[in-house]
Design a protein around this motif. Structure first.
Motif, PDB file in Angstrom:
ATOM      1  N   ASN A   7       0.809  -1.225   0.000  1.00 12.60           N
ATOM      2  CA  ASN A   7       0.000   0.000   0.000  1.00 12.60           C
ATOM      3  C   ASN A   7       0.838   1.269   0.000  1.00 12.60           C
ATOM      4  OD1 ASN A   7      -2.448  -1.412   0.005  1.00 12.60           O
ATOM      5  ND2 ASN A   7      -2.313  -1.712   2.215  1.00 12.60           N
ATOM      6  N   GLN A   8       1.918   1.289  -0.749  1.00 13.68           N
ATOM      7  CA  GLN A   8       2.746   2.477  -0.828  1.00 13.68           C
ATOM      8  C   GLN A   8       2.047   3.540  -1.672  1.00 13.68           C
ATOM      9  OE1 GLN A   8       6.941   1.926  -1.684  1.00 13.68           O
ATOM     10  NE2 GLN A   8       6.699  -0.272  -1.426  1.00 13.68           N
ATOM     11  N   LYS A   9       2.209   4.770  -1.282  1.00 14.70           N
ATOM     12  CA  LYS A   9       1.673   5.887  -2.065  1.00 14.70           C
ATOM     13  C   LYS A   9       2.816   6.543  -2.817  1.00 14.70           C
ATOM     14  CE  LYS A   9      -2.059   6.719   1.059  1.00 14.70           C
ATOM     15  NZ  LYS A   9      -3.350   6.733   0.754  1.00 14.70           N
ATOM     16  N   GLY A  10       2.543   6.942  -4.044  1.00 22.56           N
ATOM     17  CA  GLY A  10       3.578   7.568  -4.858  1.00 22.56           C
ATOM     18  C   GLY A  10       4.500   6.522  -5.440  1.00 22.56           C
ATOM     19  N   PRO A  11       5.723   6.933  -5.785  1.00 25.08           N
ATOM     20  CA  PRO A  11       6.671   5.983  -6.368  1.00 25.08           C
ATOM     21  C   PRO A  11       6.964   4.828  -5.410  1.00 25.08           C
ATOM     22  CG  PRO A  11       7.465   8.224  -6.638  1.00 25.08           C
ATOM     23  CD  PRO A  11       6.273   8.288  -5.723  1.00 25.08           C
ATOM     24  N   ILE A  12       7.170   3.654  -5.950  1.00 25.54           N
ATOM     25  CA  ILE A  12       7.499   2.479  -5.144  1.00 25.54           C
ATOM     26  C   ILE A  12       8.863   2.680  -4.504  1.00 25.54           C
ATOM     27  CG2 ILE A  12       8.014   0.003  -5.239  1.00 25.54           C
ATOM     28  CD1 ILE A  12       6.099  -0.109  -7.677  1.00 25.54           C
ATOM     29  N   ALA A  13       8.951   2.438  -3.204  1.00 23.75           N
ATOM     30  CA  ALA A  13      10.222   2.532  -2.487  1.00 23.75           C
ATOM     31  C   ALA A  13      10.914   1.172  -2.544  1.00 23.75           C
ATOM     32  CB  ALA A  13       9.988   2.949  -1.043  1.00 23.75           C
ATOM     33  N   ILE A  14      12.161   1.160  -2.996  1.00 23.16           N
ATOM     34  CA  ILE A  14      12.946  -0.065  -3.099  1.00 23.16           C
ATOM     35  C   ILE A  14      14.105   0.034  -2.112  1.00 23.16           C
ATOM     36  CG2 ILE A  14      14.375  -1.483  -4.606  1.00 23.16           C
ATOM     37  CD1 ILE A  14      12.625  -0.579  -6.928  1.00 23.16           C
ATOM     38  N   PRO A  15      14.137  -0.880  -1.117  1.00 24.26           N
ATOM     39  CA  PRO A  15      15.156  -0.805  -0.067  1.00 24.26           C
ATOM     40  C   PRO A  15      16.478  -1.475  -0.461  1.00 24.26           C
ATOM     41  CG  PRO A  15      13.632  -2.566   0.437  1.00 24.26           C
ATOM     42  CD  PRO A  15      13.150  -1.930  -0.837  1.00 24.26           C
ATOM     43  N   CYS A  16      17.221  -0.811  -1.311  1.00 26.62           N
ATOM     44  CA  CYS A  16      18.572  -1.297  -1.635  1.00 26.62           C
ATOM     45  C   CYS A  16      19.447  -0.071  -1.857  1.00 26.62           C
ATOM     46  CB  CYS A  16      18.567  -2.220  -2.859  1.00 26.62           C
ATOM     47  SG  CYS A  16      18.426  -1.425  -4.458  1.00 26.62           S
ATOM     48  N   GLY A  17      20.735  -0.278  -1.866  1.00 24.13           N
ATOM     49  CA  GLY A  17      21.660   0.820  -2.080  1.00 24.13           C
ATOM     50  C   GLY A  17      21.520   1.406  -3.478  1.00 24.13           C
ATOM     51  N   VAL A  18      21.730   2.696  -3.592  1.00 23.93           N
ATOM     52  CA  VAL A  18      21.613   3.391  -4.877  1.00 23.93           C
ATOM     53  C   VAL A  18      22.602   2.826  -5.889  1.00 23.93           C
ATOM     54  CG1 VAL A  18      21.930   5.620  -6.026  1.00 23.93           C
ATOM     55  CG2 VAL A  18      20.632   5.491  -3.888  1.00 23.93           C
ATOM     56  N   ASP A  19      23.836   2.598  -5.472  1.00 20.85           N
ATOM     57  CA  ASP A  19      24.837   2.053  -6.400  1.00 20.85           C
ATOM     58  C   ASP A  19      24.445   0.663  -6.878  1.00 20.85           C
ATOM     59  OD1 ASP A  19      26.411   4.325  -6.287  1.00 20.85           O
ATOM     60  OD2 ASP A  19      27.695   3.529  -4.692  1.00 20.85           O
ATOM     61  N   HIS A  20      23.916  -0.143  -5.977  1.00 22.36           N
ATOM     62  CA  HIS A  20      23.469  -1.490  -6.356  1.00 22.36           C
ATOM     63  C   HIS A  20      22.306  -1.404  -7.351  1.00 22.36           C
ATOM     64  CE1 HIS A  20      22.932  -5.783  -6.013  1.00 22.36           C
ATOM     65  NE2 HIS A  20      21.644  -5.575  -5.861  1.00 22.36           N
ATOM     66  N   PHE A  21      21.356  -0.501  -7.089  1.00 21.87           N
ATOM     67  CA  PHE A  21      20.228  -0.342  -8.006  1.00 21.87           C
ATOM     68  C   PHE A  21      20.711   0.080  -9.389  1.00 21.87           C
ATOM     69  CE2 PHE A  21      16.949   2.083 -10.136  1.00 21.87           C
ATOM     70  CZ  PHE A  21      15.883   1.201 -10.090  1.00 21.87           C
ATOM     71  N   ARG A  22      21.651   1.008  -9.424  1.00 23.36           N
ATOM     72  CA  ARG A  22      22.193   1.439 -10.722  1.00 23.36           C
ATOM     73  C   ARG A  22      22.830   0.271 -11.472  1.00 23.36           C
ATOM     74  NH1 ARG A  22      24.708   6.922  -8.497  1.00 23.36           N
ATOM     75  NH2 ARG A  22      22.998   8.316  -9.029  1.00 23.36           N
ATOM     76  N   HIS A  23      23.566  -0.552 -10.763  1.00 17.59           N
ATOM     77  CA  HIS A  23      24.216  -1.686 -11.402  1.00 17.59           C
ATOM     78  C   HIS A  23      23.173  -2.690 -11.919  1.00 17.59           C
ATOM     79  CE1 HIS A  23      27.835  -3.911 -12.326  1.00 17.59           C
ATOM     80  NE2 HIS A  23      27.206  -5.007 -11.939  1.00 17.59           N
ATOM     81  N   VAL A  24      22.175  -2.994 -11.105  1.00 15.77           N
ATOM     82  CA  VAL A  24      21.103  -3.892 -11.536  1.00 15.77           C
ATOM     83  C   VAL A  24      20.389  -3.297 -12.745  1.00 15.77           C
ATOM     84  CG1 VAL A  24      18.850  -4.870 -10.884  1.00 15.77           C
ATOM     85  CG2 VAL A  24      20.779  -4.996  -9.293  1.00 15.77           C
TER      86      VAL A  24
END
Length: 107
Positions: A61-78
């Motif tokens: 039930n998140q409002k707005g953009p989905i929050a993803i709990p991982c490091g920014v650098d890791h997300f960029r790499h993925v």
């Protein structure tokens, strides 16, 4: 021509382009950053793992953009791996997929 109010202009500027969606990325204690990614990422197993992690952490039930709990650098790499895979380089990056899937507990 009608003038848009400041709130409407800001909301329109924050809307991702057609075919994209916004997500917020950041681990606990880290400032969250906003990213805009293609909705085609939803079909990728690595992104599905990120979404599963988000659902476990924050629920559905998140409002707005989905929050993803991982490091920014890791997300960029993925994100880079997903982008490469969708560009036709899936065979070349298959070894990286297994590595990232293992990071998220996928089998």
């Amino acid at each position: 021509m009608p003038r848009l109010g400041a709130a409407k202009v800001k909301a329109a500027a924050e809307m991702p382009p057609k075919g994209c969606m916004a997500v917020r990325v950041g681990q606990e204690g880290e400032e969250q950053r906003r990213f805009v990614v293609p909705v085609a990422y939803l079909d990728h197993p690595l992104f599905a793992e990120l979404l599963d992690t988000a659902a476990q952490e924050y629920g559905f039930n998140q409002k707005g953009p989905i929050a993803i709990p991982c490091g920014v650098d890791h997300f960029r790499h993925v994100s880079d791996v997903i982008h490469s895979d969708q560009g036709g380089a899936a065979g070349h990056h298959r070894h990286r997929l297994r590595h990232f899937a293992a990071c998220f507990g996928a089998r």
